[in-house]
Design a protein around this motif. Structure first.
Motif, short mmCIF file in Angstrom:
data_model
loop_
_atom_site.label_atom_id
_atom_site.label_comp_id
_atom_site.label_asym_id
_atom_site.label_seq_id
_atom_site.Cartn_x
_atom_site.Cartn_y
_atom_site.Cartn_z
N GLN A 34 -37.97 25.94 -26.46
CA GLN A 34 -37.86 24.67 -25.76
C GLN A 34 -37.03 23.69 -26.58
O GLN A 34 -36.72 23.93 -27.75
N GLU A 35 -36.70 22.58 -25.97
CA GLU A 35 -35.79 21.61 -26.60
C GLU A 35 -36.53 20.30 -26.90
O GLU A 35 -37.00 19.63 -25.97
N PRO A 36 -36.66 19.92 -28.18
CA PRO A 36 -37.34 18.65 -28.51
C PRO A 36 -36.48 17.42 -28.22
O PRO A 36 -36.98 16.30 -28.23
N TYR A 37 -35.19 17.65 -27.96
CA TYR A 37 -34.27 16.55 -27.64
C TYR A 37 -33.37 16.97 -26.47
O TYR A 37 -32.18 17.19 -26.62
N PRO A 38 -33.95 17.09 -25.27
CA PRO A 38 -33.18 17.59 -24.13
C PRO A 38 -32.13 16.58 -23.67
O PRO A 38 -32.22 15.38 -23.97
N VAL A 39 -31.17 17.08 -22.92
CA VAL A 39 -30.11 16.21 -22.43
C VAL A 39 -30.62 15.29 -21.33
O VAL A 39 -30.11 14.18 -21.13
N SER A 40 -31.67 15.72 -20.61
CA SER A 40 -32.25 14.87 -19.58
C SER A 40 -33.67 15.33 -19.29
O SER A 40 -34.05 16.46 -19.61
N VAL A 41 -34.46 14.44 -18.70
CA VAL A 41 -35.83 14.76 -18.27
C VAL A 41 -36.04 14.13 -16.89
O VAL A 41 -35.32 13.20 -16.50
N PRO A 42 -37.01 14.62 -16.11
CA PRO A 42 -37.27 14.04 -14.79
C PRO A 42 -37.69 12.57 -14.89
O PRO A 42 -38.52 12.21 -15.73
N ARG A 43 -37.11 11.73 -14.07
CA ARG A 43 -37.51 10.32 -14.00
C ARG A 43 -37.08 9.78 -12.64
O ARG A 43 -35.90 9.58 -12.39
N THR A 44 -38.04 9.55 -11.77
CA THR A 44 -37.73 9.06 -10.43
C THR A 44 -37.96 7.56 -10.28
O THR A 44 -37.46 6.96 -9.34
N ALA A 45 -38.74 6.98 -11.19
CA ALA A 45 -39.04 5.55 -11.09
C ALA A 45 -39.40 5.01 -12.47
O ALA A 45 -39.89 5.75 -13.33
N SER A 46 -39.16 3.73 -12.68
CA SER A 46 -39.57 3.08 -13.92
C SER A 46 -41.05 2.75 -13.85
O SER A 46 -41.65 2.69 -12.76
N LEU A 47 -41.65 2.55 -15.00
CA LEU A 47 -43.06 2.14 -15.03
C LEU A 47 -43.24 0.80 -14.32
O LEU A 47 -44.24 0.58 -13.62
N LYS A 48 -42.27 -0.09 -14.51
CA LYS A 48 -42.36 -1.40 -13.86
C LYS A 48 -42.34 -1.25 -12.34
O LYS A 48 -43.12 -1.91 -11.63
N ALA A 49 -41.46 -0.36 -11.83
CA ALA A 49 -41.38 -0.16 -10.38
C ALA A 49 -42.68 0.42 -9.83
O ALA A 49 -43.15 0.03 -8.75
N ILE A 50 -43.29 1.34 -10.58
CA ILE A 50 -44.57 1.92 -10.15
C ILE A 50 -45.63 0.83 -10.07
O ILE A 50 -46.39 0.75 -9.09
N ARG A 51 -45.70 -0.01 -11.09
CA ARG A 51 -46.71 -1.07 -11.11
C ARG A 51 -46.48 -2.07 -9.97
O ARG A 51 -47.43 -2.52 -9.34
#
Length: 503
Positions: A34-51
């Motif tokens: 596995q990669e400890p420093y991947p080029v990207s990770v899943p992110r569909t929304a910011s924490l602020k937007a969720i709140r």
């Protein structure tokens, strides 16, 4: 590279235990493929937007909405079949993540417990829910590491020292809300300044940072060398002379937000590199530019606090509203020394007063400089303000018009707030003949060893000879404006101030 200059990473065995363990975890992640420093990770929304989207969600509710969020792990509690973590994103918004055995499986839960540390950046994908305690959360189906932190975060209950905050601002921003607030305050102030200028039809321009001669202020410059031109250059101490050239050319209202460099001391209100805003208004004078400055400051206060009354970091309040007080420089000097001082007071008399005050008099100081130093010693730091201190000596203000009725002073004010100078404004000198005389006097002072004296700038004088309109000019420290709005020292209002290298 010589042995004395070589820089090598510390051997693994020499590392503190926390750093060694985290490097071992990094290695273990890689060993798993596995990669400890991947080029990207899943992110569909910011924490602020969720709140914001799920504000007011009832306790123990499952929304059925799947989101991927990312943030820094700032709290972690691992139990048998259910793990909790608090994620924080850059603006300080936090959200709880929950990882349960039945949702992620044993292998993933074990990996979370063994590989993820405080400070790591992670992505968590799962359903938006509220817990049985009403906490808005992401109930994870999976997680991905976004970046492994090889250094532990500071202990929360042990505040960072000022030196550490300044030297490692990146850590300061992670752990201290006040640092994040201050960093976001500056762009809000910048927007307000530009909006105020734009409303008055000022044009924003850019002028050179590298200059063939320094001018526009009395300050010691930084020197550098251009290999391409084989000549000595100076980092600018002020943009004034170029902005005035703009006004000659017909750009009648100009401003610049710039970086200036002065090879001087550093303290709570001075930095060798600092941000300044300078502006010039054709057919204005020191009175119109004072009104502009007051509007700039008051609009900035409204932008960051919604009021002309600002609350400082320690809870104190400063009222920047209304019209501001004015005082005569020589009246303040007289109050400070207990006897009348005027623009005509002799150098010998001023020197005698300074010695009685316990001041050390520099033999290179001219009469006006000595008067200003006495003012700084006796009165300046007591001016809570905001207050315009008006009427400075002619011999220390070579670019400023003489007062229209009072001999011996120029139409210059300094704005003091909280005991420090925030801004300075002038009725500008526009007569090229007098300007040449003034700059010639400055060049003679430089020849005698005054490192702050201006140079004789022939191109600037040539520009003036094409007719420079009457005008008012102003310079204001942006970092100091932040100081006035927050009550912080200059090293806190500059994101990355200059500091000496660590030993």
């Amino acid at each position: 590279m010589s042995e004395n200059n070589s820089v090598t990473a510390p051997a693994e065995d020499d590392l503190p235990e926390q750093l060694r363990i985290r490097r071992e975890k990094r290695a273990a992640i890689i060993a798993k493929g596995q990669e400890p420093y991947p080029v990207s990770v899943p992110r569909t929304a910011s924490l602020k937007a969720i709140r914001e989207e799920h504000a007011g969600l009832e306790t123990d509710t499952a929304t059925g909405i799947i989101e991927s969020v990312a943030g820094r792990v700032i709290f972690k509690r691992d139990t048998g079949k259910l793990c909790f973590a608090t994620l924080r994103e850059g603006d300080g918004t936090e959200l709880q993540a929950m990882l349960s055995l039945d949702k992620v499986g044993q292998d993933a839960l074990d990996a979370w417990k063994s590989e993820i540390d405080l400070g790591d950046l992670v992505s968590v994908t799962g359903e938006v829910i509220t817990s049985k305690r009403g906490e808005l959360s992401i109930l994870a189906n999976s997680f991905n590491i976004a970046a492994k932190s090889l250094r532990p975060l500071p202990v929360e209950h042990k505040p960072l020292s000022e030196e550490t905050r300044v030297r490692m601002r990146y850590v300061d921003l992670i752990v201290r809300p006040e640092a994040r607030t201050t960093a976001r305050l500056r762009p809000a102030v910048m927007r307000s300044l530009r909006e105020t200028f734009n409303a008055r039809e000022f044009i924003e321009v850019e002028t050179p940072m590298l200059q063939v001669m320094h001018g526009g202020a009395t300050a010691r410059p930084f020197k550098t060398l251009s290999n391409a031109y084989d000549m000595e250059l100076f980092l600018r101490i002020a943009p004034e002379l170029f902005l005035k050239r703009c006004v000659v050319g017909g750009l009648e209202r100009v401003f610049e937000i710039n970086r200036n460099f002065r090879n001087e001391g550093a303290d709570s209100s001075h930095s060798p590199e600092f941000a300044m805003i300078e502006s010039y208004e054709a057919y204005g004078d020191w009175n119109s530019i004072a009104e502009l400055t007051r509007t700039l400051v008051q609009n900035a206060a409204m932008a960051v606090s919604g009021s002309h009354v600002v609350t400082h970091h320690d809870g104190r309040q400063l009222d920047l509203g209304g019209t501001w007080r004015e005082a005569n420089l020589y009246d303040l000097i007289s109050e400070g020394v207990g006897t009348e001082v005027t623009p005509q007071t002799s150098y010998e008399s001023l020197k005698e007063m300074a010695i009685k005050l316990g001041m050390k008099v520099d033999p290179k100081w001219i009469t006006g400089k000595l008067a200003e130093e006495i003012f700084e010693h006796t009165s300046a730091d007591q001016l809570a303000g905001p207050i315009f201190v008006k009427g400075y000596p002619v011999d220390t203000s070579p670019l400023v018009r003489e007062h229209r009725t009072i001999p011996g002073i120029v139409e210059k004010w300094d704005l003091y707030v909280e005991g420090f100078e925030l801004a300075t404004g002038y009725s500008e000198l526009i007569d090229p003949v007098i300007q040449r005389e003034r700059l010639t006097e400055q060049s003679l002072l430089a020849a005698k060893g005054d490192l702050e004296a201006m140079q004789l700038d022939e191109d600037f004088l040539r520009a003036m000879e094409y007719a420079m309109p009457p005008m008012g000019g102003m310079g204001m420290g942006v970092d100091r404006l932040l100081m006035a709005l927050t009550g912080l020292g200059i090293r806190e209002t500059i994101l990355f101030p200059l500091v000496k290298p660590e030993e």
